[in-house]
Design a protein around this motif. Structure first.
Motif, PDB file in Angstrom:
ATOM      1  N   ASP A 121       0.620  -0.962   0.606  1.00  0.00           N
ATOM      2  CA  ASP A 121      -0.445  -0.055  -0.239  1.00  0.00           C
ATOM      3  C   ASP A 121       1.034   1.124  -0.185  1.00  0.00           C
ATOM      4  N   ASN A 122       0.406   2.628   0.099  1.00  0.00           N
ATOM      5  CA  ASN A 122       1.507   3.422  -0.330  1.00  0.00           C
ATOM      6  C   ASN A 122       0.907   4.388   0.977  1.00  0.00           C
ATOM      7  N   ASP A 123       0.054   5.222   1.294  1.00  0.00           N
ATOM      8  CA  ASP A 123       0.188   6.264   1.925  1.00  0.00           C
ATOM      9  C   ASP A 123      -0.159   5.753   4.183  1.00  0.00           C
ATOM     10  N   ILE A 129       1.833   9.578   7.341  1.00  0.00           N
ATOM     11  CA  ILE A 129       0.111   9.978   7.088  1.00  0.00           C
ATOM     12  C   ILE A 129       0.422  11.280   7.301  1.00  0.00           C
ATOM     13  N   VAL A 130       0.632  12.545   6.096  1.00  0.00           N
ATOM     14  CA  VAL A 130       0.751  13.867   7.046  1.00  0.00           C
ATOM     15  C   VAL A 130      -0.409  14.509   6.908  1.00  0.00           C
ATOM     16  N   SER A 159      -2.924   0.918  -4.353  1.00  0.00           N
ATOM     17  CA  SER A 159      -3.551   2.229  -3.401  1.00  0.00           C
ATOM     18  C   SER A 159      -4.199   2.766  -4.113  1.00  0.00           C
ATOM     19  N   GLY A 160      -5.138   3.788  -2.932  1.00  0.00           N
ATOM     20  CA  GLY A 160      -6.170   4.222  -3.239  1.00  0.00           C
ATOM     21  C   GLY A 160      -5.997   5.019  -4.144  1.00  0.00           C
ATOM     22  N   ARG A 161      -4.322   5.754  -4.129  1.00  0.00           N
ATOM     23  CA  ARG A 161      -4.604   6.672  -5.344  1.00  0.00           C
ATOM     24  C   ARG A 161      -4.930   6.765  -6.299  1.00  0.00           C
ATOM     25  N   GLU A 235      -9.966  15.090  -3.248  1.00  0.00           N
ATOM     26  CA  GLU A 235      -8.809  14.195  -4.306  1.00  0.00           C
ATOM     27  C   GLU A 235      -9.907  13.247  -5.249  1.00  0.00           C
ATOM     28  N   ASN A 237      -9.628  10.426  -7.563  1.00  0.00           N
ATOM     29  CA  ASN A 237      -8.300   9.528  -7.557  1.00  0.00           C
ATOM     30  C   ASN A 237      -8.828   8.655  -8.518  1.00  0.00           C
ATOM     31  N   SER A 242     -11.626  10.769  -2.676  1.00  0.00           N
ATOM     32  CA  SER A 242     -11.621  11.120  -1.283  1.00  0.00           C
ATOM     33  C   SER A 242     -12.291  12.320  -0.727  1.00  0.00           C
ATOM     34  N   HIS A 244     -11.269  14.612   1.744  1.00  0.00           N
ATOM     35  CA  HIS A 244     -10.470  14.616   3.071  1.00  0.00           C
ATOM     36  C   HIS A 244     -11.385  15.428   4.348  1.00  0.00           C
ATOM     37  N   ARG A 246      -8.829  15.152   7.469  1.00  0.00           N
ATOM     38  CA  ARG A 246      -8.548  15.184   8.228  1.00  0.00           C
ATOM     39  C   ARG A 246      -7.767  16.515   9.392  1.00  0.00           C
ATOM     40  N   ARG A 276      -8.372   6.509   6.707  1.00  0.00           N
ATOM     41  CA  ARG A 276      -8.144   7.318   7.792  1.00  0.00           C
ATOM     42  C   ARG A 276      -8.525   8.977   7.445  1.00  0.00           C
ATOM     43  N   GLU A 280     -14.205   7.743   0.963  1.00  0.00           N
ATOM     44  CA  GLU A 280     -14.278   7.805  -0.438  1.00  0.00           C
ATOM     45  C   GLU A 280     -15.237   7.174  -0.621  1.00  0.00           C
ATOM     46  N   LYS A 289      -9.515  -4.272  -3.746  1.00  0.00           N
ATOM     47  CA  LYS A 289      -7.798  -4.251  -2.992  1.00  0.00           C
ATOM     48  C   LYS A 289      -7.760  -5.740  -3.159  1.00  0.00           C
TER      49      LYS A 289
HETATM   50  O1  LIG Z   1      -4.268   3.153  -0.871  1.00  0.00           O
HETATM   51  P1  LIG Z   1      -3.535   4.153   0.470  1.00  0.00           P
HETATM   52  O2  LIG Z   1      -2.150   4.576  -0.697  1.00  0.00           O
HETATM   53  O3  LIG Z   1      -3.049   4.151   1.165  1.00  0.00           O
HETATM   54  O4  LIG Z   1      -4.725   5.921  -0.023  1.00  0.00           O
HETATM   55  C1  LIG Z   1      -5.067   5.612   0.589  1.00  0.00           C
HETATM   56  C2  LIG Z   1      -5.207   7.081   0.533  1.00  0.00           C
HETATM   57  O5  LIG Z   1      -4.064   8.182   1.189  1.00  0.00           O
HETATM   58  C3  LIG Z   1      -4.581   9.408   1.185  1.00  0.00           C
HETATM   59  O6  LIG Z   1      -5.121   9.977   2.723  1.00  0.00           O
HETATM   60  C4  LIG Z   1      -4.452   9.185   3.241  1.00  0.00           C
HETATM   61  O7  LIG Z   1      -2.856  10.184   3.512  1.00  0.00           O
HETATM   62  C5  LIG Z   1      -2.856  11.389   3.649  1.00  0.00           C
HETATM   63  C6  LIG Z   1      -1.226  11.913   3.214  1.00  0.00           C
HETATM   64  O8  LIG Z   1      -0.268  11.411   4.600  1.00  0.00           O
HETATM   65  C7  LIG Z   1      -3.749  12.539   4.486  1.00  0.00           C
HETATM   66  O9  LIG Z   1      -3.702  13.197   4.279  1.00  0.00           O
HETATM   67  C8  LIG Z   1      -5.047  11.604   4.525  1.00  0.00           C
HETATM   68  O10 LIG Z   1      -5.405  12.231   6.073  1.00  0.00           O
HETATM   69  C9  LIG Z   1      -5.076  10.061   5.026  1.00  0.00           C
HETATM   70  O11 LIG Z   1      -6.564   9.164   4.449  1.00  0.00           O
HETATM   71  C10 LIG Z   1      -5.106   9.872  -0.037  1.00  0.00           C
HETATM   72  O12 LIG Z   1      -4.879  11.153   0.109  1.00  0.00           O
HETATM   73  C11 LIG Z   1      -6.160   9.273  -0.958  1.00  0.00           C
HETATM   74  O13 LIG Z   1      -6.880   9.413  -1.792  1.00  0.00           O
HETATM   75  C12 LIG Z   1      -6.225   7.665  -0.272  1.00  0.00           C
HETATM   76  O14 LIG Z   1      -7.296   7.708  -0.609  1.00  0.00           O
END
Ligand SMILES: O=P(O)(O)OC[C@H]1O[C@H](O[C@H]2O[C@H](CO)[C@@H](O)[C@H](O)[C@H]2O)[C@H](O)[C@@H](O)[C@@H]1O
Length: 371
Positions: A121-123, A129-130, A159-161, A235, A237, A242, A244, A246, A276, A280, A289
């Motif tokens: 996974d990426n984020d 996480i930022v 990834s979700g991105r 965002e 994707n 997404s 957000h 946060r 997180r 979504e 996934k």
């Molecule tokens: O499947 P992933 O690669 O883990 O992607 C899932 C989401 O990741 C990103 O959001 C998350 O990370 C951000 C940066 O650290 C953080 O600001 C946010 O609160 C987290 O949810 C991404 O921006 C999403 O579009 C992805 O779906």
């Protein structure tokens, strides 16, 4: 996995409702399951006003938002912050979901004579996480670790991105990429730019392609309705969106939930799940996934579960679908990245991206020595 008899797109409204009920956590009510609106799944409906149903949905969503990202507990002993292992709850959880570093010998022993495939996974896994999703850059040392992994094992990022964005973050052509929570798979990213230039995206699998215009439309609507909420961001994707929260003050979370719900009422073929600190929005299709991992294993010629050990590392609720697939196949294992105890289908855990890097480097060292 056999996709020859049809696509994962769900066209039957009843099946769509069942799918939705299966996907969402029990505390989240489905959004507009049936064309034309909510039909009263779960016994609600007759005699219950639409307004009340909406309240239940929004409250369910809000509960999910509140519980979506348990914050790390800070235990202070003698003025020092404790390590997660020193937290009794975390230690108890480690007994159920042991550290993949501490269990490394056991992991590689089970892979002796077999082929390991690595899914990442990426984020939250490869980058910490930022607050700003656009600033989730991967460190050069992590990139080097991932590059080495890809040299020695078949490897993919899931990834979700959007696939394009995650490739921009990872910047490695040695791997396969599955973006949009697995709805946009390219089994070979080698010659990526060349293929894009030529307009022939080779080895591409996009089970939700027909939803592209709908996703663009919902993305614009979500951007518009949330534009007045301080800290909210949207965002796109590609096959999912997404929202957000946060950086949104907690007092406004309910408004975010309400607005997302209102927009989704106009899109009965889309659903919302939570990650997180993010909502979504994605198509109601039988794809996640986990399915993406199965697809990748098959297309890369790695579906022989006797001789292939897939390792999937992820931190998010969406990664649980992949952990579950590996558990059910009884081959390979999931590794959850978490600093707090969580319910999971993963077999092992790692605390944070720095431990992920340590694990990846250990895998490469082991492989080099075992050749
Ligand atoms: O499947 P992933 O690669 O883990 O992607 C899932 C989401 O990741 C990103 O959001 C998350 O990370 C951000 C940066 O650290 C953080 O600001 C946010 O609160 C987290 O949810 C991404 O921006 C999403 O579009 C992805 O779906």
């Amino acid at each position: 996995m056999d996709l020859s008899n049809g696509s994962p797109v769900i066209t039957d409204p009843m099946a769509m409702g069942q799918q939705l009920m299966g996907v969402l956590p029990s505390n989240m009510m489905p959004f507009s399951v049936m064309p034309g609106g909510y039909s009263g799944a779960g016994g609600a409906g007759v005699g219950v006003s639409r307004r009340k149903i909406e309240e239940v949905i929004v409250n369910g969503l809000l509960d999910a938002m509140r519980s979506s990202s348990p914050r790390k507990k800070h235990n202070v002993v003698f003025g020092q912050e404790n390590l997660p292992e020193e937290d009794p709850a975390y230690s108890a959880w480690l007994a159920k979901c042991p550290s993949a570093l501490a269990s490394f010998k056991q992991i590689v022993a089970s892979a002796q004579g077999k082929k390991i495939a690595v899914f990442l996974d990426n984020d939250g896994t490869l980058s910490p996480i930022v607050d700003d999703p656009d600033k989730a850059v991967m460190s050069p040392v992590m990139r080097a670790a991932v590059r080495n992994v890809a040299k020695h094992f078949p490897a993919a990022i899931v990834s979700g991105r959007s696939r394009k964005k995650v490739l921009e973050f990872v910047k490695l052509k040695e791997l396969c990429y599955a973006g949009s929570h697995g709805m946009d798979i390219m089994t070979s990213s080698a010659n990526y730019e060349h293929n894009i230039e030529k307009g022939k995206e080779a080895n591409l699998f996009q089970p939700a392609r027909e939803f592209l215009p709908m996703i663009d439309e919902v993305s614009k609507s979500l951007l518009e309705v949330t534009s007045g909420i301080e800290g909210a961001s949207v965002e796109n994707n590609k096959f999912c969106v997404s929202v957000h929260y946060r950086n949104v003050h907690e007092k406004d979370w309910e408004l975010v939930a309400r607005l997302v719900n209102e927009v989704l009422e106009g899109f009965p073929r889309l659903k919302v799940t939570n990650g997180r600190m993010v909502l979504e929005v994605r198509p109601v299709i039988d794809w996640d996934k986990g399915k993406a991992v199965e697809f990748l294993l098959q297309s890369l010629g790695l579906s022989d579960s006797e001789n292939v050990i897939p390792i999937y590392i992820g931190d998010d609720r969406t990664d649980e679908d992949a952990f579950k697939v590996l558990r059910e196949r009884n081959c390979g294992f999931g590794i959850l990245v978490s600093q707090v105890p969580k319910e999971t289908e993963a077999f092992y855990s790692l605390r944070d991206p720095s431990e992920v890097m340590e694990f990846l480097n250990s895998l490469v060292r082991w492989k080099k020595h075992s050749i």
